[in-house]
Motif scaffolding. Structure first.
Motif, PDB file in Angstrom:
ATOM      1  N   ASN A  12      32.484  30.755  41.858  1.00 26.04           N
ATOM      2  CA  ASN A  12      33.058  29.853  40.857  1.00 26.04           C
ATOM      3  C   ASN A  12      32.158  28.653  40.580  1.00 26.04           C
ATOM      4  O   ASN A  12      32.171  28.096  39.482  1.00 26.04           O
ATOM      5  N   GLN A  52      34.964  40.324  44.754  1.00 28.16           N
ATOM      6  CA  GLN A  52      35.344  39.290  43.794  1.00 28.16           C
ATOM      7  C   GLN A  52      34.363  39.288  42.630  1.00 28.16           C
ATOM      8  O   GLN A  52      33.157  39.185  42.828  1.00 28.16           O
ATOM      9  N   GLY A  99      29.463  37.790  40.435  1.00 25.39           N
ATOM     10  CA  GLY A  99      30.189  38.314  41.584  1.00 25.39           C
ATOM     11  C   GLY A  99      29.640  39.613  42.124  1.00 25.39           C
ATOM     12  O   GLY A  99      28.476  39.981  41.919  1.00 25.39           O
ATOM     13  N   HIS A 109      39.255  37.465  36.272  1.00 24.37           N
ATOM     14  CA  HIS A 109      38.749  37.884  37.579  1.00 24.37           C
ATOM     15  C   HIS A 109      39.167  39.315  37.841  1.00 24.37           C
ATOM     16  O   HIS A 109      40.116  39.829  37.234  1.00 24.37           O
ATOM     17  N   LEU A 113      34.099  37.264  38.845  1.00 27.78           N
ATOM     18  CA  LEU A 113      34.651  36.240  37.966  1.00 27.78           C
ATOM     19  C   LEU A 113      34.015  36.352  36.588  1.00 27.78           C
ATOM     20  O   LEU A 113      32.824  36.665  36.456  1.00 27.78           O
TER      21      LEU A 113
END
Length: 946
Positions: free
Chosen positions: A881, A545, A715, A612, A547
């Motif tokens: 986040n 992940q 991330g 993302h 972001l």
């Protein structure tokens, strides 16, 4: 290779694994993987235990009971749900209110954390518990044990709970509930499932004898129908010991009642059903295909069928989406899927939200697209894209397995217990999908589609909507439209060839001209040759992940009043146009199998970028390319503009149908006194002012330059690989001058005591909206005190307004100190209740406000708030986040980001006096706005009385 199965090597990879597919015995059972231990006690109770470290110091517990409302006797309709309520109000080890109070004291919030639900076939209790103290876990198992067999079901507790359950039933009232009541017998084709809606019957809830609840609890809460699920930061051996200690002694009742699953007969002839109600905020048609009895078998063949059905459904939905991108689309949006109606029954349905053309073109499009699939099938190119997307999704799951939340695993084990879903584990599942996908052909997909929506099926064609745009169709019209569409001639799906790449990397990349390192926060700050700033924070919080975000001052309010409709439409229109030379449908095909997305839009006072991607090199570069192209102009598409405007016109036409929508608009108008910049939904006169070219021109004004942007990337990425991407793409963004300040347009909440009553809706439902506001000196410390005050008030709302007085089922306060566009505070409450309870509710809320102002909260209340915050901050500080949003806020507010690491110290220093002082500052009873929703029936009755 940065990714296992990317588009460039997909064909070779599939060919390489093809021989292994022959080894899969489709009739064999899929074994449970090593990630979870599954067992069964002698009394029949099933248990699942898995150690998982995300989030840290927390365990997710579930008690799952294979007993829901379908098992109720006639005198128990609604009591399965009421038993679930009473599980929190008195048991062997916890008196009424003690359980909730205890859980709050260890940082577990009622509703947000601990909760439960009742369905047709099951009841599920959810309990997340911090594991930093051993006695928390021990006590949590005692809670689960009490839920399983220790509820007191005291007559006084039952009587007090009736009011709360009835308030929950009131919340559901409206057009949706009215539709459900008359449609359920059709959907379930006369089955018992249609007669046992979990909320039940109000007269039973009001008058049921305590013995009826106890009988349901005695008959169905028994170990052979139960599962205990334990997933989290806990030693599996300790978890197993606790399960056996707390549940091994449970006994099944003598003369057990048989746990049966009612049949649902398949529909044999096509029928139509029309439901017209002027409180439905939109019109829709749905085609329901016959219910199929398909219990999950847990075999490899069953899993393969699930994959095939998923691919076929995905491709059908992509085709339906393409139909919305015409100048005059047959519907505003559509979707199709096989829906699990019960634990053992499934049914395929296709649904469409209607545009100005009404039901006939939507039915024609749905039926003809299905007929196109039945007659010509899918294409090899479509299957190839579907394979990419399936493999990409499985690959993400494999990468993320070490940072997957415990709640995700819990949901999987719950489905295993209730429906028989297999549990191979992500490693084995990924290998299985690798082996199965090459064996799945277009013929397999076509066969699955024909089974899901057969040409000769007895269907139920449903219209539900209002009559604002004209009369509803008749059942005869629906049947005629469906029959004509089902037999219409169709042509083969035309497959458009799309490009393989979005763009080439800029030939002349930018340069990193300055770099600094913040070791404390783990941040690297870069300045690029075009002046763009970048903050990089690599983390291991979430595997695969990444972001991205950026905010700067700007937004809608920079534009003149006459441009407000175009400014507010600009972001949506620009997004709908696609990107570069690619329409949205083409873009989706091009990006099949890639995990990357970027949006750009205008807020009220800010310009905002959000994106993302996965951590693979191709996904990361795709994200930066999407971002770069957002600053490279806006695609213009007249057909998509017409589709957008058609959808917007329908929304405006229907938005006043729902009473809650009318109430929300009345609240905004009362608060802001019809200020031209007030936050509200567009009216028809606003829509009529929207011009495509003007909207896109306003969008370009803000997104033709990246000046003033600080891009934050957080991330799972490698710094050495990230810097060249940042230089190549962010370093070559255009940066011409543009205004970089927000504009205060004078939007203010009304002063003094303002009261308004709104009449809307026919059901006996009310909502009380209260808003306190005024100037306030903003500071990070004061925002914390304000937040503590709100949390204390929400404890009172639940303990007093709900549990003690039974005036509400759910409701809460929210509030904040705001710095932009001026320093001020806002506190609001939204409390649904009954029309006859409005005055007592307002009086009770003000009494609690007065109490906190006069005496402050109790120390126990403040300790509960702190405990919950400690748990939240422990979790949030390991979430990408959280870091992204707080770093963005620190840049806008010009506050030190280091506060992210010290905020818990500030929390510990909060005192009762701090909260009391905040209450005195912000709850000004000479300055608030009160708006109350009352049903139209009350107004009519009052008029008749005159």
């Amino acid at each position: 290779m940065p990714s296992l199965f990317r588009a460039t090597v997909l064909a070779a990879a599939l060919a390489a694994v093809l021989p292994a597919a022959a080894a899969v015995d489709l009739g064999a059972q899929i074994p449970v993987g090593p990630q979870v231990k599954v067992g069964k006690l002698a009394n029949g109770l099933t248990w699942y235990i898995q150690r998982n470290g995300k989030p840290e110091h927390r365990v997710e517990l579930r008690l799952v009971v294979k007993a829901g409302s379908v098992l109720e006797d006639d005198d128990q309709q609604g009591l399965a749900h009421m038993v679930e309520h009473l599980a929190f109000n008195g048991s062997t080890h916890f008196k009424k209110q003690e359980l909730i109070s205890y859980l709050q004291s260890i940082g577990v919030k009622f509703g947000a954390d601990v909760n439960a639900y009742t369905g047709l076939d099951e009841t599920v209790y959810m309990l997340p518990v911090p594991t930093d103290r051993k006695d928390n876990v021990e006590t949590a198992f005692t809670v689960l044990e009490d839920w399983a067999h220790g509820l007191t079901l005291n007559a006084d507790d039952i009587d007090k709970e009736r009011a709360i359950v009835l308030e929950e039933a009131r919340l559901r009232k409206g057009a949706g509930e009215r539709l459900q009541k008359v449609l359920a017998p059709k959907l379930f084709n006369g089955s018992r499932y249609a007669l046992r809606e979990p909320i039940g019957k109000e007269d039973v809830i009001r008058n049921a004898k305590p013995e009826a609840l106890r009988r349901f609890y005695h008959d169905w809460y028994r170990p052979d129908l139960m599962a205990v699920i334990v997933v989290g930061d806990i030693d599996p051996a300790d978890a197993e010991r606790l399960v056996k200690a707390h549940f091994g002694g449970l006994a099944n009742p003598p003369h057990e009642r048989a746990r049966a699953y009612p049949d649902i007969a398949a529909r044999t002839a096509t029928e139509a059903f029309v439901f017209a109600d002027d409180e439905i905020p939109g019109n829709a048609v749905t085609i329901h295909y016959p219910v199929r009895f398909e219990p999950t078998t847990g075999t490899y063949g069953d899993y393969r069928n699930k994959v095939v059905n998923g691919l076929a459904t995905m491709l059908l939905n992509l085709r339906l989406r393409e139909l919305t991108q015409q100048a005059n689309p047959p519907f505003l949006g559509a979707g199709a899927n096989t829906v699990p109606l019960t634990a053992q029954h499934k049914a395929f349905m296709a649904s469409a939200a209607l545009g100005a053309g009404g039901a006939a073109p939507a039915i024609a499009a749905l039926e003809q697209e299905q007929q196109r699939v039945r007659q010509f099938g899918f294409t090899e190119a479509e299957l190839e894209r579907a394979r990419k997307m399936a493999l990409s999704g499985m690959e993400r799951g494999l990468k993320e397995k070490e940072t997957t939340d415990s709640s995700s695993y819990v949901a999987e084990y719950q489905r295993n217990f209730l429906t028989g879903e297999s549990l191979p584990g992500i490693d084995a599942e990924f290998r299985l999908v690798q082996e199965l996908l090459p064996t799945i052909t277009v013929a397999d997909l076509n066969a699955a589609a024909r089974k899901a929506f057969p040409a000769d099926a007895g269907k139920l064609v449903v219209y539900a909507g209002n009559t604002k745009a004209g009369p509803a169709p008749t059942t005869a019209q629906l049947l005629a439209d469906d029959a004509a569409a089902s037999h219409a001639q169709v042509t083969e799906h035309a497959e458009k060839k799309v490009a393989q790449h979005l763009m080439e990397r800029p030939a002349a990349p930018g340069r990193i001209v300055a770099a600094t390192r913040d070791e404390t926060l783990g941040l690297t700050r870069l300045t690029l040759s075009n002046g763009v700033q970048v903050i990089l924070k690599p983390t291991a919080f979430r595997k695969d992940q990444v972001l991205l975000g950026a905010k700067r001052f700007g937004g809608h309010t920079l534009f003149d009043e006459k441009d407000i409709p175009n400014a507010r439409a600009a972001s949506g229109l620009a997004a709908m146009m696609g990107l570069k030379d690619y329409a949205p449908a083409d873009l989706q095909k091009m990006l099949a199998g890639r995990d990357a997305a970027v949006t750009a839009g205008l807020g009220d006072y800010t310009d905002e970028i959000s994106g993302h991607s996965g951590s693979g090199a191709e996904d990361l570069e795709t994200m930066f390319q999407l971002l770069w192209l957002r600053f490279d102009g806006v695609r213009r598409d007249e057909a998509l503009y017409k589709a957008y405007m058609g959808s917007l016109n329908e929304m405006v036409r229907n938005r006043a149908a729902a009473p809650e929508q009318r109430f929300g608009e009345a609240v905004a108008d009362t608060l802001y006194q019809h200020h031209p910049y007030e936050l509200r939904m567009p009216k028809q006169e606003d829509v009529d002012k929207i011009d495509l070219d003007r909207s896109l021109a306003l969008y370009r004004q803000r997104f033709a330059s990246a000046r003033g942007m600080t891009f934050i990337v957080v991330g799972d990425f490698d710094m050495a690989a990230m810097k060249p991407l940042v230089a190549a793409y962010l370093g070559t963004l255009p940066t011409p001058d543009l205004p970089l300040a927000y504009r205060d347009v004078g939007l203010r909440i009304a002063k003094g005591v303002v009261k308004k009553e709104v009449q809307a809706g026919t059901e006996p439902k009310s909502i009380v909206s209260l808003t306190f506001s005024g100037p306030a000196a903003w500071s990070p410390a004061e925002t914390l005190r304000m937040s503590a005050l709100i949390e204390v008030m929400n404890l009172r709302v639940n303990a007093v307004l709900r549990e003690k007085l039974g005036l509400i089922y759910a409701g809460q306060m929210g509030g904040a100190l705001l710095r932009i566009p001026y320093e001020h505070y806002e506190i609001s409450a939204q409390l649904p209740t009954g029309p006859d309870k409005v005055d007592p509710l307002v009086a009770a809320l003000f009494a609690e406000i007065d109490s906190v102002k006069a005496n402050g909260p109790t120390q126990a209340e403040l300790d509960k708030v702190k405990a919950n915050w400690r748990q939240n901050f422990m979790h949030w500080q390991h979430e990408n986040n959280y870091w992204l949003s707080n770093l963005e806020a620190s840049l806008l507010e010009n506050t030190p980001p280091s506060r992210l690491l010290t905020i818990t110290d500030e929390v510990e220093k909060l005192t009762v006096a701090d909260v009391q002082a905040a209450a005195r500052r912000y709850f000004d009873k000479d300055n608030y706005v009160q708006v109350v929703l009352q049903p139209e029936a009350k107004l009519k009755t009052a008029s008749l009385a005159k």
